[in-house]
Design a protein around this motif. Sequence first.
Motif, mmCIF file in Angstrom:
data_model
loop_
_atom_site.group_PDB
_atom_site.id
_atom_site.type_symbol
_atom_site.label_atom_id
_atom_site.label_comp_id
_atom_site.label_asym_id
_atom_site.label_seq_id
_atom_site.Cartn_x
_atom_site.Cartn_y
_atom_site.Cartn_z
ATOM 1 N N LYS A 116 3.231 -9.253 4.578
ATOM 2 C CA LYS A 116 2.886 -10.039 3.401
ATOM 3 C C LYS A 116 4.140 -10.693 2.833
ATOM 4 C CE LYS A 116 -1.495 -9.028 3.221
ATOM 5 N NZ LYS A 116 -2.553 -10.081 3.313
ATOM 6 N N ARG A 117 3.924 -11.712 2.025
ATOM 7 C CA ARG A 117 5.032 -12.412 1.398
ATOM 8 C C ARG A 117 5.267 -11.877 -0.011
ATOM 9 N NH1 ARG A 117 6.923 -16.626 4.179
ATOM 10 N NH2 ARG A 117 5.595 -17.567 5.767
ATOM 11 N N THR A 118 6.480 -11.983 -0.453
ATOM 12 C CA THR A 118 6.843 -11.589 -1.813
ATOM 13 C C THR A 118 5.952 -12.279 -2.829
ATOM 14 O OG1 THR A 118 9.145 -11.291 -1.148
ATOM 15 C CG2 THR A 118 8.720 -11.511 -3.494
ATOM 16 N N GLY A 119 5.436 -11.510 -3.775
ATOM 17 C CA GLY A 119 4.590 -12.063 -4.816
ATOM 18 C C GLY A 119 3.105 -12.000 -4.521
ATOM 19 N N GLU A 120 2.739 -11.738 -3.283
ATOM 20 C CA GLU A 120 1.317 -11.650 -2.936
ATOM 21 C C GLU A 120 0.713 -10.373 -3.496
ATOM 22 O OE1 GLU A 120 1.551 -12.831 1.587
ATOM 23 O OE2 GLU A 120 -0.523 -12.963 0.901
ATOM 24 N N LYS A 121 -0.594 -10.414 -3.729
ATOM 25 C CA LYS A 121 -1.332 -9.216 -4.112
ATOM 26 C C LYS A 121 -1.835 -8.574 -2.826
ATOM 27 C CE LYS A 121 -4.729 -7.646 -7.520
ATOM 28 N NZ LYS A 121 -5.583 -8.073 -8.661
ATOM 29 N N VAL A 122 -1.570 -7.291 -2.686
ATOM 30 C CA VAL A 122 -1.871 -6.595 -1.435
ATOM 31 C C VAL A 122 -2.833 -5.442 -1.707
ATOM 32 C CG1 VAL A 122 -0.910 -5.342 0.534
ATOM 33 C CG2 VAL A 122 0.426 -7.164 -0.558
ATOM 34 N N PHE A 123 -3.843 -5.335 -0.860
ATOM 35 C CA PHE A 123 -4.805 -4.245 -0.947
ATOM 36 C C PHE A 123 -4.703 -3.397 0.315
ATOM 37 C CE2 PHE A 123 -7.359 -5.488 -4.606
ATOM 38 C CZ PHE A 123 -7.077 -6.832 -4.731
ATOM 39 N N LEU A 124 -4.502 -2.105 0.124
ATOM 40 C CA LEU A 124 -4.557 -1.162 1.233
ATOM 41 C C LEU A 124 -5.766 -0.267 1.002
ATOM 42 C CD1 LEU A 124 -0.797 -0.101 1.565
ATOM 43 C CD2 LEU A 124 -1.992 -1.981 2.681
ATOM 44 N N GLU A 125 -6.627 -0.212 2.027
ATOM 45 C CA GLU A 125 -7.876 0.525 1.878
ATOM 46 C C GLU A 125 -7.841 1.811 2.677
ATOM 47 O OE1 GLU A 125 -9.536 -2.477 -0.477
ATOM 48 O OE2 GLU A 125 -10.471 -0.584 0.053
ATOM 49 N N CYS A 126 -8.462 2.839 2.120
ATOM 50 C CA CYS A 126 -8.552 4.140 2.784
ATOM 51 C C CYS A 126 -9.974 4.665 2.633
ATOM 52 C CB CYS A 126 -7.555 5.111 2.160
ATOM 53 S SG CYS A 126 -7.644 6.798 2.800
ATOM 54 N N VAL A 127 -10.527 5.143 3.737
ATOM 55 C CA VAL A 127 -11.886 5.682 3.710
ATOM 56 C C VAL A 127 -11.896 7.040 4.396
ATOM 57 C CG1 VAL A 127 -14.277 5.351 4.439
ATOM 58 C CG2 VAL A 127 -12.896 3.379 3.757
ATOM 59 N N GLN A 128 -12.557 8.018 3.771
ATOM 60 C CA GLN A 128 -12.709 9.336 4.382
ATOM 61 C C GLN A 128 -14.194 9.661 4.491
ATOM 62 O OE1 GLN A 128 -13.848 12.165 2.446
ATOM 63 N NE2 GLN A 128 -13.546 11.419 0.347
ATOM 64 N N ASP A 129 -14.532 10.438 5.520
ATOM 65 C CA ASP A 129 -15.944 10.662 5.815
ATOM 66 C C ASP A 129 -16.380 12.100 5.603
ATOM 67 O OD1 ASP A 129 -15.752 10.767 9.492
ATOM 68 O OD2 ASP A 129 -14.801 11.975 7.930
ATOM 69 N N MET A 130 -15.589 12.888 4.864
ATOM 70 C CA MET A 130 -15.926 14.304 4.716
ATOM 71 C C MET A 130 -16.284 14.699 3.289
ATOM 72 S SD MET A 130 -16.209 15.925 7.469
ATOM 73 C CE MET A 130 -16.128 17.621 6.912
ATOM 74 N N ASP A 131 -16.628 13.746 2.465
ATOM 75 C CA ASP A 131 -17.082 14.052 1.106
ATOM 76 C C ASP A 131 -16.017 14.806 0.293
ATOM 77 O OD1 ASP A 131 -19.829 15.760 -0.525
ATOM 78 O OD2 ASP A 131 -19.171 13.674 -0.736
ATOM 79 N N HIS A 132 -14.757 14.516 0.556
ATOM 80 C CA HIS A 132 -13.662 15.158 -0.179
ATOM 81 C C HIS A 132 -13.530 14.587 -1.577
ATOM 82 C CE1 HIS A 132 -11.296 16.586 3.627
ATOM 83 N NE2 HIS A 132 -12.350 17.338 3.363
ATOM 84 N N GLU A 133 -13.238 15.481 -2.521
ATOM 85 C CA GLU A 133 -13.040 15.033 -3.899
ATOM 86 C C GLU A 133 -11.668 14.367 -4.092
ATOM 87 O OE1 GLU A 133 -15.971 18.357 -3.863
ATOM 88 O OE2 GLU A 133 -13.925 18.203 -3.122
ATOM 89 N N ASN A 134 -10.646 14.973 -3.500
ATOM 90 C CA ASN A 134 -9.274 14.489 -3.709
ATOM 91 C C ASN A 134 -8.889 13.422 -2.697
ATOM 92 O OD1 ASN A 134 -8.937 16.420 -5.707
ATOM 93 N ND2 ASN A 134 -7.867 17.847 -4.374
ATOM 94 N N MET A 135 -8.205 12.406 -3.173
ATOM 95 C CA MET A 135 -7.603 11.420 -2.283
ATOM 96 C C MET A 135 -6.223 11.069 -2.804
ATOM 97 S SD MET A 135 -10.784 9.029 -1.021
ATOM 98 C CE MET A 135 -9.894 8.436 0.435
ATOM 99 N N PHE A 136 -5.333 10.732 -1.878
ATOM 100 C CA PHE A 136 -3.918 10.555 -2.195
ATOM 101 C C PHE A 136 -3.360 9.308 -1.501
ATOM 102 C CE2 PHE A 136 -3.504 15.052 -3.505
ATOM 103 C CZ PHE A 136 -4.553 15.629 -2.823
ATOM 104 N N TRP A 137 -2.377 8.703 -2.145
ATOM 105 C CA TRP A 137 -1.579 7.664 -1.501
ATOM 106 C C TRP A 137 -0.104 8.073 -1.559
ATOM 107 C CZ3 TRP A 137 -2.560 3.969 1.773
ATOM 108 C CH2 TRP A 137 -3.834 3.370 1.793
ATOM 109 N N TYR A 138 0.540 8.025 -0.383
ATOM 110 C CA TYR A 138 1.962 8.327 -0.260
ATOM 111 C C TYR A 138 2.657 7.122 0.374
ATOM 112 C CZ TYR A 138 0.618 13.310 -0.551
ATOM 113 O OH TYR A 138 0.113 14.534 -0.937
ATOM 114 N N ARG A 139 3.966 7.069 0.154
ATOM 115 C CA ARG A 139 4.789 6.181 0.963
ATOM 116 C C ARG A 139 5.897 7.008 1.591
ATOM 117 N NH1 ARG A 139 8.211 1.620 -2.148
ATOM 118 N NH2 ARG A 139 9.454 1.742 -0.240
ATOM 119 N N GLN A 140 6.285 6.570 2.788
ATOM 120 C CA GLN A 140 7.309 7.309 3.523
ATOM 121 C C GLN A 140 8.416 6.366 3.935
ATOM 122 O OE1 GLN A 140 5.998 9.472 7.052
ATOM 123 N NE2 GLN A 140 7.571 10.994 6.612
ATOM 124 N N ASP A 141 9.635 6.726 3.574
ATOM 125 C CA ASP A 141 10.823 5.926 3.882
ATOM 126 C C ASP A 141 11.880 6.817 4.499
ATOM 127 O OD1 ASP A 141 9.780 4.843 0.873
ATOM 128 O OD2 ASP A 141 10.074 3.329 2.423
#
Lengths: 110, 116
Positions: free
Chosen positions: B13-38
Amino acid sequence: LAKTTQPISMDSYEGQEVNITCSHNNIATNDYITWYQQFPSQGPRFIIQGYKTKVTNEVASLFIPADRKSSTLSLPRVSLSDTAVYYCLVYSGGYQKVTFGIGTKLQVIP
Amino acid sequence: DVKVTQSSRYLVKRTGEKVFLECVQDMDHENMFWYRQDPGLGLRLIYFSYDVKMKEKGDIPEGYSVSREKKERFSLILESASTNQTSMYLCASSLFASGIGAYEQYFGPGTRLTVT
């Protein structure tokens, strides 16, 4: 949240037993000790969890002393495919805001 | 088998763009998390959610927002992408443990985002 300290890296030869120790001095009564493994270009995966004494599964063993201020992950007879980053986490249920940190990079040498 | 999927493996993506990252789980879990790794910084928690429309800030929420309209889907939004948001983004899910004990987190394959 309990903070954990573990070595940044370790090297081991194939066939050796590897022990990775994690310290967690301020572990809370309800906290469990959990270890994850991460291969390059993959997300971490759960390998073992314990509360006290010793837990063993098909992948590893986890040793926890009575005071629970540290724990040791033991990998028996490592192979090249065990080269990965290993994370020690301490947390309890509920909202599960957990901290993975940097982990221990294990390099297995032929 | 628990399955956590992420919409893209690689994204540029280019600087300034709006970015959507989607995550889907199929096990009816209550908790969901987003991490970044560097490199050298490990895995850092951005946001997590323990129920639909509920969210909590993690350790590095600045520059990000999240949306959870359905139980199985958790979106990470970069309102105005910047080059320092170039990273590997990992989504995870788990059951909600109401008592003692902690359920394991299941991770998706990750999205490597490059912002130019």
